[in-house]
Design a protein around this motif. Structure first.
Motif, short mmCIF file in Angstrom:
data_model
loop_
_atom_site.label_atom_id
_atom_site.label_comp_id
_atom_site.label_asym_id
_atom_site.label_seq_id
_atom_site.Cartn_x
_atom_site.Cartn_y
_atom_site.Cartn_z
N TYR A 156 0.82 -1.21 0.00
CA TYR A 156 0.00 0.00 0.00
C TYR A 156 0.86 1.26 0.00
N THR A 157 1.93 1.26 0.79
CA THR A 157 2.74 2.47 0.95
C THR A 157 4.03 2.49 0.14
N GLY A 158 4.48 1.33 -0.35
CA GLY A 158 5.81 1.23 -0.95
C GLY A 158 5.93 1.75 -2.36
N ILE A 159 4.81 2.03 -3.01
CA ILE A 159 4.86 2.41 -4.42
C ILE A 159 5.64 3.70 -4.66
N ASN A 160 5.62 4.61 -3.69
CA ASN A 160 6.32 5.89 -3.85
C ASN A 160 7.60 5.97 -3.02
N LYS A 161 8.05 4.84 -2.50
CA LYS A 161 9.27 4.84 -1.70
C LYS A 161 10.49 4.59 -2.58
N GLU A 162 11.63 5.13 -2.14
CA GLU A 162 12.84 4.98 -2.93
C GLU A 162 13.33 3.54 -2.91
N THR A 163 13.12 2.84 -1.80
CA THR A 163 13.48 1.43 -1.72
C THR A 163 12.54 0.72 -0.75
N ILE A 164 12.23 -0.53 -1.06
CA ILE A 164 11.39 -1.34 -0.15
C ILE A 164 12.13 -2.61 0.27
N TYR A 165 13.39 -2.72 -0.14
CA TYR A 165 14.13 -3.95 0.14
C TYR A 165 14.47 -4.09 1.62
N ASN A 166 14.58 -2.98 2.31
CA ASN A 166 14.78 -3.00 3.76
C ASN A 166 13.70 -2.15 4.41
N CYS A 167 13.05 -2.71 5.42
CA CYS A 167 11.99 -1.99 6.14
C CYS A 167 12.44 -1.78 7.58
N TYR A 168 12.01 -0.67 8.17
CA TYR A 168 12.51 -0.27 9.48
C TYR A 168 11.40 -0.34 10.52
N VAL A 169 11.70 -1.00 11.61
CA VAL A 169 10.72 -1.22 12.67
C VAL A 169 10.88 -0.12 13.72
N ILE A 170 9.81 0.63 13.96
CA ILE A 170 9.84 1.73 14.91
C ILE A 170 8.75 1.56 15.95
N ASN A 171 8.91 2.22 17.11
CA ASN A 171 7.87 2.18 18.15
C ASN A 171 6.97 3.40 18.03
N GLU A 172 6.10 3.60 19.02
CA GLU A 172 5.14 4.70 18.97
C GLU A 172 5.82 6.07 18.94
N GLU A 173 7.04 6.15 19.48
CA GLU A 173 7.79 7.42 19.49
C GLU A 173 8.72 7.55 18.29
N ARG A 174 8.56 6.65 17.32
CA ARG A 174 9.35 6.61 16.09
C ARG A 174 10.82 6.30 16.34
N LYS A 175 11.13 5.69 17.48
CA LYS A 175 12.51 5.28 17.74
C LYS A 175 12.79 3.98 17.00
N LEU A 176 13.97 3.90 16.41
CA LEU A 176 14.35 2.74 15.61
C LEU A 176 14.62 1.54 16.52
N GLU A 177 13.92 0.44 16.25
CA GLU A 177 14.07 -0.75 17.09
C GLU A 177 14.65 -1.94 16.33
N GLY A 178 14.52 -1.94 15.00
CA GLY A 178 15.03 -3.08 14.25
C GLY A 178 14.90 -2.86 12.76
N ILE A 179 15.39 -3.84 12.01
CA ILE A 179 15.32 -3.79 10.55
C ILE A 179 14.97 -5.18 10.05
N VAL A 180 14.21 -5.25 8.98
CA VAL A 180 13.85 -6.54 8.39
C VAL A 180 13.82 -6.38 6.86
N SER A 181 14.38 -7.33 6.16
CA SER A 181 14.42 -7.26 4.70
C SER A 181 13.13 -7.79 4.11
N LEU A 182 12.81 -7.33 2.91
CA LEU A 182 11.63 -7.82 2.21
C LEU A 182 11.76 -9.32 1.95
#
Length: 447
Positions: A156-182
């Motif tokens: 739904y959201t990836g169509i306008n993103k520069e890359t979707i090969y890596n996605c970033y996991v954030i919490n409610e405060e937008r702090k980076l908690e992890g990364i996961v590949s497509l």
């Protein structure tokens, strides 16, 4: 490919614009950009406006800022809006940084209040910082999402993103908690949670980190994208490999310019004015010219030695050139190794010790070869030959050790090691070599 470009240019000259359009719409955007770059202003604008909208946006990224400015000044507001809407955010920031104020104003007219606020925030980052390189087009996920929900979110959201090969996991405060590949998401059970498959050991940079440091992380960890966080560890953007390649080119060019004793310039050679080129070179040439007066003073001080044994004069250029070349070799290797992270300032004594051994081997070899040449082949006096060869050995040792030391010292003082390159080393070595040369001559030749 060249013959095809020539064919299209020939069609443009013959004003066969229908045939031109049929040809270029099937070309790679890079090739279309090359064709547009080779045209005059009116023809470049005409060809650009022939392009389908989506191709026009892609081509816009591959033309120079000068041609971009010409196109923006000529096309309609509707066409500008389409380009701005379709450009990735980091490309739009790069565009705004290079355009004159009147063009920037025209571009910003097509941005909403929120976008303008974000643009101003990005433009305030230091020029060579991670913040100035990043883009906001990334995919973020929540750790309590299922894999299935995460994939639907990406669709739904990836169509306008520069890359979707890596996605970033954030919490409610937008702090980076992890990364996961497509790849990991697609191959995992759709009922699992994102937190079950994400990697918590994330390589990231801060918005204030220097671009050279960011480039070193790409090389060290062999990655194609890195997340950028602010001072509170909130995910702010990402930097992709295409931007880092530009940084590497820029930093390498800058180092070469500094090593040649010139002020760095980001403009292409042919696009840089004559007075600008002269200004960039004049300051260092002046410094080196003034520092060369030390060499002149040394020659004046040992004028009696030169008058007594005139033949010594003939070998001064050889000694100076050899010293400069030897120093440049060491400096170039050390500067490059520092840039690549192969050595650090703590390795100072290791590097100096290594260059000392190398310089003794090369110095002795050159001294022996030189003695055979000037004594046996040229018939130079024995003691003069010995004087020259001992000085040559000392010169090589001094220049290589100095060439290794100065870049590391500069790095330790938080200066660019590239400024401690050829011309500066040559000036130092020349002075030292002449003092030794004439001092040895006084002793051996009893002057």
């Amino acid at each position: 490919m060249k013959w095809e470009n020539d064919e299209i240019l020939s069609m443009i000259e013959q004003k066969k614009y229908t045939d031109v359009r049929e040809k270029i719409i099937n070309l790679n955007p890079v090739h279309v950009g090359e064709i547009i770059e080779s045209l005059d202003v009116s023809e470049s604008i005409l060809v650009f406006r022939m392009l389908p909208k989506d191709l026009a946006v892609d081509v816009f990224n591959y033309i120079s800022s000068e041609v971009q400015e010409n196109i923006i000044s000529a096309i309609t507001d509707k066409e500008i809006k389409h380009i701005i809407d379709e450009l990735y955010f980091d490309d739009m920031i790069d565009l705004l940084e290079e355009m004159p104020a009147k063009v920037v104003k025209k571009i910003l007219q097509h941005s909403n209040v929120e976008e303008r606020k974000l643009i101003n925030e990005f433009l305030n980052y230091p020029e060579s910082s991670a913040g100035s390189l990043m883009t906001i087009e990334y995919v973020d996920l929540k750790k309590n999402m299922t894999i299935g929900e995460a994939i639907e979110h990406i669709k739904y959201t990836g169509i306008n993103k520069e890359t979707i090969y890596n996605c970033y996991v954030i919490n409610e405060e937008r702090k980076l908690e992890g990364i996961v590949s497509l790849r990991k998401l697609i191959l995992s059970d759709y009922n699992l949670k994102v937190e079950d498959v994400m990697n918590k050991d994330v390589v990231y940079v801060n918005t204030g980190n220097d671009q050279e440091y960011v480039a070193s992380l790409f090389k060290k960890y062999d990655i194609i994208v890195v997340p950028v966080v602010d001072m509170e560890d909130r995910l702010t953007g990402i930097i992709t490999i295409d931007d880092i390649i530009d940084v590497i080119d820029q930093e390498t060019t800058e180092d070469f310019q500094k090593m040649a004793a010139m002020a760095p310039s980001e403009e292409a050679y042919l696009d840089t004015g004559v007075f600008t080129l002269a200004k960039n070179r004049l300051m260092w040439l002046t410094i080196l010219m003034v520092s060369a007066t030390f060499t002149g003073n040394i020659l004046k001080r040992f004028e009696d030695v030169l008058q007594s044994v005139v033949v010594l004069t003939f070998f001064i250029p050889m000694l100076m050139d050899t010293g400069g070349n030897a120093g440049s070799q060491s400096a170039t290797l050390v500067i490059r190794s520092l840039a690549l992270g192969e050595i650090e300032t703590k390795d100072f004594f290791k590097v100096v010790y290594k260059e000392l051994r190398v310089s003794l081997i090369t110095g002795i070899a050159l001294a022996i070869l030189n003695f055979l040449r000037i004594y046996f082949l040229q018939g130079t006096d024995f003691y003069v030959s010995v004087t020259i060869c001992i000085t040559l050995l000392f010169t090589v040792v001094l220049s290589k050790v100095v060439g290794a030391m100065l870049p590391i010292i500069a790095k330790k003082l938080k200066m660019d090691p590239a400024i401690m390159a050829g011309p500066l080393i040559t000036t130092i070595v020349d002075a030292g070599a002449l003092i030794v040369y004439f001092s040895i001559a006084k002793v051996l030749l009893h002057i």
